[in-house]
Design an enzyme around this catalytic site. Sequence first.
Site, PDB file in Angstrom:
ATOM      1  N   TYR A 184     -86.765  28.494  28.447  1.00 39.37           N
ATOM      2  CA  TYR A 184     -87.100  27.177  27.893  1.00 39.37           C
ATOM      3  C   TYR A 184     -88.538  27.165  27.349  1.00 39.37           C
ATOM      4  CZ  TYR A 184     -88.771  22.348  28.048  1.00 39.37           C
ATOM      5  OH  TYR A 184     -89.376  21.149  27.746  1.00 39.37           O
ATOM      6  N   GLY A 233     -90.414  31.293  39.283  1.00 41.82           N
ATOM      7  CA  GLY A 233     -91.093  30.711  38.111  1.00 41.82           C
ATOM      8  C   GLY A 233     -91.702  29.348  38.350  1.00 41.82           C
ATOM      9  N   ALA A 260     -85.552  16.467  19.980  1.00 47.51           N
ATOM     10  CA  ALA A 260     -84.253  17.089  20.274  1.00 47.51           C
ATOM     11  C   ALA A 260     -84.410  18.524  20.746  1.00 47.51           C
ATOM     12  CB  ALA A 260     -83.372  17.046  19.033  1.00 47.51           C
TER      13      ALA A 260
HETATM   14  N1  LIG Z   1     -88.711  15.381  30.532  1.00 48.94           N
HETATM   15  C1  LIG Z   1     -89.849  16.070  30.666  1.00 48.94           C
HETATM   16  O1  LIG Z   1     -90.507  16.037  31.716  1.00 48.94           O
HETATM   17  C2  LIG Z   1     -90.386  16.893  29.516  1.00 48.94           C
HETATM   18  C3  LIG Z   1     -91.576  17.631  29.721  1.00 48.94           C
HETATM   19  C4  LIG Z   1     -92.075  18.406  28.661  1.00 48.94           C
HETATM   20  C5  LIG Z   1     -91.424  18.401  27.429  1.00 48.94           C
HETATM   21  N2  LIG Z   1     -90.274  17.681  27.267  1.00 48.94           N
HETATM   22  C6  LIG Z   1     -89.607  17.722  25.953  1.00 48.94           C
HETATM   23  O2  LIG Z   1     -89.394  16.394  25.496  1.00 48.94           O
HETATM   24  C7  LIG Z   1     -88.196  16.319  24.725  1.00 48.94           C
HETATM   25  C8  LIG Z   1     -87.342  15.195  25.246  1.00 48.94           C
HETATM   26  O3  LIG Z   1     -87.042  15.422  26.626  1.00 48.94           O
HETATM   27  P1  LIG Z   1     -86.091  14.454  27.444  1.00 48.94           P
HETATM   28  O4  LIG Z   1     -86.430  14.614  28.863  1.00 48.94           O
HETATM   29  O5  LIG Z   1     -86.091  13.122  26.797  1.00 48.94           O
HETATM   30  O6  LIG Z   1     -84.679  15.187  27.194  1.00 48.94           O
HETATM   31  P2  LIG Z   1     -83.240  14.567  26.883  1.00 48.94           P
HETATM   32  O7  LIG Z   1     -82.251  15.663  27.135  1.00 48.94           O
HETATM   33  O8  LIG Z   1     -83.050  13.266  27.559  1.00 48.94           O
HETATM   34  O9  LIG Z   1     -83.329  14.302  25.290  1.00 48.94           O
HETATM   35  C9  LIG Z   1     -83.086  15.305  24.325  1.00 48.94           C
HETATM   36  C10 LIG Z   1     -82.176  14.701  23.255  1.00 48.94           C
HETATM   37  O10 LIG Z   1     -81.965  15.669  22.223  1.00 48.94           O
HETATM   38  C11 LIG Z   1     -80.588  15.662  21.851  1.00 48.94           C
HETATM   39  N3  LIG Z   1     -80.286  16.992  21.309  1.00 48.94           N
HETATM   40  C12 LIG Z   1     -80.348  18.187  21.966  1.00 48.94           C
HETATM   41  N4  LIG Z   1     -80.006  19.177  21.122  1.00 48.94           N
HETATM   42  C13 LIG Z   1     -79.736  18.613  19.926  1.00 48.94           C
HETATM   43  C14 LIG Z   1     -79.318  19.123  18.655  1.00 48.94           C
HETATM   44  N5  LIG Z   1     -79.087  20.432  18.468  1.00 48.94           N
HETATM   45  N6  LIG Z   1     -79.108  18.263  17.625  1.00 48.94           N
HETATM   46  C15 LIG Z   1     -79.326  16.936  17.807  1.00 48.94           C
HETATM   47  N7  LIG Z   1     -79.705  16.390  18.982  1.00 48.94           N
HETATM   48  C16 LIG Z   1     -79.906  17.223  20.028  1.00 48.94           C
HETATM   49  C17 LIG Z   1     -79.840  15.327  23.150  1.00 48.94           C
HETATM   50  O11 LIG Z   1     -78.556  14.781  22.937  1.00 48.94           O
HETATM   51  C18 LIG Z   1     -80.802  14.314  23.794  1.00 48.94           C
HETATM   52  O12 LIG Z   1     -80.498  12.993  23.393  1.00 48.94           O
HETATM   53  C19 LIG Z   1     -87.554  17.706  24.801  1.00 48.94           C
HETATM   54  O13 LIG Z   1     -87.869  18.415  23.639  1.00 48.94           O
HETATM   55  C20 LIG Z   1     -88.227  18.335  26.013  1.00 48.94           C
HETATM   56  O14 LIG Z   1     -88.281  19.734  25.893  1.00 48.94           O
HETATM   57  C21 LIG Z   1     -89.737  16.931  28.274  1.00 48.94           C
END
Ligand SMILES: NC(=O)c1ccc[n+]([C@@H]2O[C@H](COP(=O)([O-])OP(=O)(O)OC[C@H]3O[C@@H](n4cnc5c(N)ncnc54)[C@H](O)[C@@H]3O)[C@@H](O)[C@H]2O)c1
Length: 320
Positions: A139, A281, A72
């Site tokens: 971020y 960036g 999350a």
């Molecule tokens: N997508 C990428 O390429 C990528 C790359 C590096 C890291 N990440 C990390 O992986 C994780 C997942 O990424 P994703 O692409 O699936 O994102 P996403 O936005 O699809 O999923 C994040 C989830 O967290 C929930 N969320 C956010 N804040 C919250 C809170 N305060 N309380 C409860 N739930 C909350 C959202 O509703 C969502 O379902 C993130 O932490 C992101 O930083 C993603």
Amino acid sequence: MKILVTGGAGYIGSITVRTLLSKGYDVTVLDNLSQGHKETIITDFVEVDLREKALLFEKLKNKKFDAVIHFAASALAGESMEKPYFYFHNNILGGLNLLEFMKEEKIPHIVFSSTCALYGTPEKLPVNEKESKKPESVYGESKLAFENILKWYGQIYNIKYTNLRYFNASGAPLDGKLGEDHNPETHLIPMAIKAAKENQPFKLFGDDYKTPDGTCIRDYIHVLDLAEAHVLALEKLKNGGQSDSFNLGTGKGYSNKEVINMVKKISGVDFPITIEKRRPGDPAIIYADNSKAKQELGFNPIHSDLETIVKTAWEWHKSN
Ligand SMILES: NC(=O)c1ccc[n+]([C@@H]2O[C@H](COP(=O)([O-])OP(=O)(O)OC[C@H]3O[C@@H](n4cnc5c(N)ncnc54)[C@H](O)[C@@H]3O)[C@@H](O)[C@H]2O)c1
């Protein structure tokens, strides 16, 4: 083994939940549905915002989790530069409340979704885990801050953690049921697929980088390979592994033009491209040294060739 998956209704989280369930884990999803999709949840679900500490404790107490996977977060680098308070508040306070809950309930293990964004523009390629950490977005800084907080909670409360630093998560499961659906969407592959679906111009940010075709080079990792890596990380902690950080990428970079050409090939649509100014960036080239994850976790990215990534993403986007 009972696992709490925060952000389990999001892109990577919902797919990792499927992998965990298929391997017999007992899974509870926690999400505030700010970005996640309720219809993707197929297991025990707790709807709560991690920033609401009292409510979080009340809704989760006595569930007796063995480990946490913490997805999350707010996760768009560009947006974070417009909303720094929101990103620091959500990603740091949310994570801190989760750690307090873990401390209270004596949950010993956490796997954290970290990111290659904490390296900024790397000094050496491929990037290994020892590269200096100098994020170029709020971020990235918020993720680095949580890694540092984890280090202290590890030291003080003996919580063992694994930071998984993903490169570019991409693709979709092979059955086409789940996929990438961010709002707003800023990732290259879904944006190029949108351009193909609508036969609209695609905005390419910069074609004058010092790379062979002038466009940025990134390392794309299929979401199914990421999901498997979370299981490997959990197992390692369960078997007495120490706290550590791992890069999750393929070790190979593709240029934006190569990715766009693959989307054109798979979709069969030759959509137009407009060249825009570089985005601040955006490093010219970044790709992972994944040898530590391979050696120490047994990480083996088998779905992460560009054609499979784009094909599976295209299949999902076509029907959603
Ligand atoms: N997508 C990428 O390429 C990528 C790359 C590096 C890291 N990440 C990390 O992986 C994780 C997942 O990424 P994703 O692409 O699936 O994102 P996403 O936005 O699809 O999923 C994040 C989830 O967290 C929930 N969320 C956010 N804040 C919250 C809170 N305060 N309380 C409860 N739930 C909350 C959202 O509703 C969502 O379902 C993130 O932490 C992101 O930083 C993603």
